[in-house]
Design a protein around this motif. Structure first.
Motif, PDB file in Angstrom:
ATOM      1  N   ALA A  47      61.143  53.694  38.607  1.00 11.35           N
ATOM      2  CA  ALA A  47      60.697  53.192  37.301  1.00 11.35           C
ATOM      3  C   ALA A  47      59.178  53.282  37.233  1.00 11.35           C
ATOM      4  N   LEU A  48      58.644  53.088  36.026  1.00  8.48           N
ATOM      5  CA  LEU A  48      57.202  53.018  35.828  1.00  8.48           C
ATOM      6  C   LEU A  48      56.841  51.599  35.376  1.00  8.48           C
ATOM      7  N   ASP A  49      55.657  51.174  35.751  1.00  9.94           N
ATOM      8  CA  ASP A  49      55.229  49.831  35.382  1.00  9.94           C
ATOM      9  C   ASP A  49      53.791  49.859  34.917  1.00  9.94           C
ATOM     10  N   GLY A  50      53.545  49.267  33.773  1.00 10.41           N
ATOM     11  CA  GLY A  50      52.179  49.124  33.311  1.00 10.41           C
ATOM     12  C   GLY A  50      51.544  47.926  33.997  1.00 10.41           C
ATOM     13  N   ILE A  51      50.287  48.054  34.391  1.00 13.37           N
ATOM     14  CA  ILE A  51      49.549  46.919  34.944  1.00 13.37           C
ATOM     15  C   ILE A  51      48.764  46.297  33.800  1.00 13.37           C
ATOM     16  N   ALA A  52      49.203  45.127  33.397  1.00 14.57           N
ATOM     17  CA  ALA A  52      48.558  44.442  32.284  1.00 14.57           C
ATOM     18  C   ALA A  52      47.299  43.740  32.773  1.00 14.57           C
ATOM     19  N   VAL A  53      46.219  43.862  32.009  1.00 16.30           N
ATOM     20  CA  VAL A  53      44.992  43.123  32.280  1.00 16.30           C
ATOM     21  C   VAL A  53      45.086  41.839  31.464  1.00 16.30           C
ATOM     22  N   ILE A  54      45.082  40.706  32.162  1.00 13.60           N
ATOM     23  CA  ILE A  54      45.369  39.441  31.494  1.00 13.60           C
ATOM     24  C   ILE A  54      44.158  38.501  31.489  1.00 13.60           C
ATOM     25  N   VAL A  55      44.046  37.764  30.389  1.00  9.85           N
ATOM     26  CA  VAL A  55      43.041  36.717  30.254  1.00  9.85           C
ATOM     27  C   VAL A  55      43.764  35.440  29.838  1.00  9.85           C
ATOM     28  N   ASN A  56      43.043  34.347  29.851  1.00 12.63           N
ATOM     29  CA  ASN A  56      43.613  33.071  29.425  1.00 12.63           C
ATOM     30  C   ASN A  56      44.069  33.170  27.966  1.00 12.63           C
TER      31      ASN A  56
END
Length: 291
Positions: free
Chosen positions: A121-130
């Motif tokens: 599978a492929l997975d996006g790496i989400a850049v997360i903030v509060n």
């Protein structure tokens, strides 16, 4: 004499009739038939254990695949030890696990050592903030500058003034390796916290209004305590990961050892996980199927 001849003729005729009847009966005797049925091999029922070891980011994907496989094969147990990609690759190499799990592609030296990586599978790496952050979009360059310490205050990227707190994964993590490889920040990130699981990163960012971190798409979907920023104007979603428009993405990989045969049950799990039959399950876990 005449009477004797008549008797002899009668006996000859009787013997001829008897011989004829015997021959007729013999021709009417049905041919012997072979009633032996060709034996079909009985279907082998799978049993035993399948041991998986590696990426914590693959937890949801591995979970749904394992549950379905065990439901279809009641004699098999699938175990998953979430130790991180580096440890999973090593487990495949030394045989302590049937299949290693990595949330990054194998490095050249790993492939050269006889390991084989198969993308499931492929997975996006989400850049997360509060969740309360005013920042909604960052470029890959800005993200790199934040994590390397060139940008230190949110006001520099359109947010409210506040010192940025970078939170990431520990060394050896596939998520960290993928993030640093894509943003070209390998061995240059300056983080306030290095945590050992994706869930811990999400929790830390949720609890700090000035935090920024990264986590797999499948882990942040449905979360309202953190916000995934768009990267270069592109949101992290299944569609943008599959079409390649979302920049920060990585593969989910099953790691095996070339020339080493898997057990029957492990091979069956591998075949199932990489087949189109698993696509909906992978999608339900928030990742993007490739089969």
């Amino acid at each position: 004499m005449k009477r004797m001849l008549t008797i002899l003729l009668s006996l000859a005729m009787a013997l001829s009739l008897l011989a004829g009847c015997g021959a007729k009966e013999e021709t009417q005797q049905p041919a012997e038939t072979d009633n032996t049925q060709s034996e079909q091999p009985a279907e082998t029922k799978l049993s035993g254990a399948v041991s998986l070891n590696g990426s914590t980011s693959m937890e949801k994907v591995v979970g749904v695949l394992g549950e379905q496989f065990m439901a279809d094969n009641s004699g098999v147990s699938v175990t998953y030890d979430a130790t991180g990609s580096g440890a999973g690759i090593e487990a495949a190499a030394n045989g302590s696990a049937d299949i290693g799990l990595s949330s990054r592609a194998l490095k050249d030296e790993e492939a050269a050592s006889g390991l084989v990586g198969t993308t499931v599978a492929l997975d996006g790496i989400a850049v997360i903030v509060n969740a309360g952050s005013k920042v909604a979009d960052l470029t890959v360059e800005q993200i790199a500058q934040i994590f390397t310490g060139e940008i230190t205050d949110w006001s520099q990227v359109g947010g409210a003034a506040g010192t940025i707190s970078c939170i990431g994964r520990e060394a050896g993590s596939g998520t960290r390796d993928g993030f640093e490889s894509i943003t070209k920040t390998k061995d240059a990130c300056k983080m306030d916290q290095e945590l050992t699981s994706t869930g811990a990163v999400i929790e830390a960012v949720a609890g700090n209004p000035n935090a920024i971190g990264y986590a797999s798409l499948s882990s942040v979907e449905g979360k309202d305590t953190v916000k995934a920023v768009t990267v270069g104007g592109v949101e992290c979603s299944e569609a943008t990961v599959l079409d390649g428009s979302y920049a920060i993405q990585r593969p989910f990989v099953l790691v095996t050892k070339d020339g080493t045969a898997l057990s029957a049950q492990a091979q069956a799990f591998f075949d199932f996980a990489t087949s189109s039959a698993a696509s909906d399950l992978i999608r339900s876990a928030g990742a993007v199927p490739v089969a």
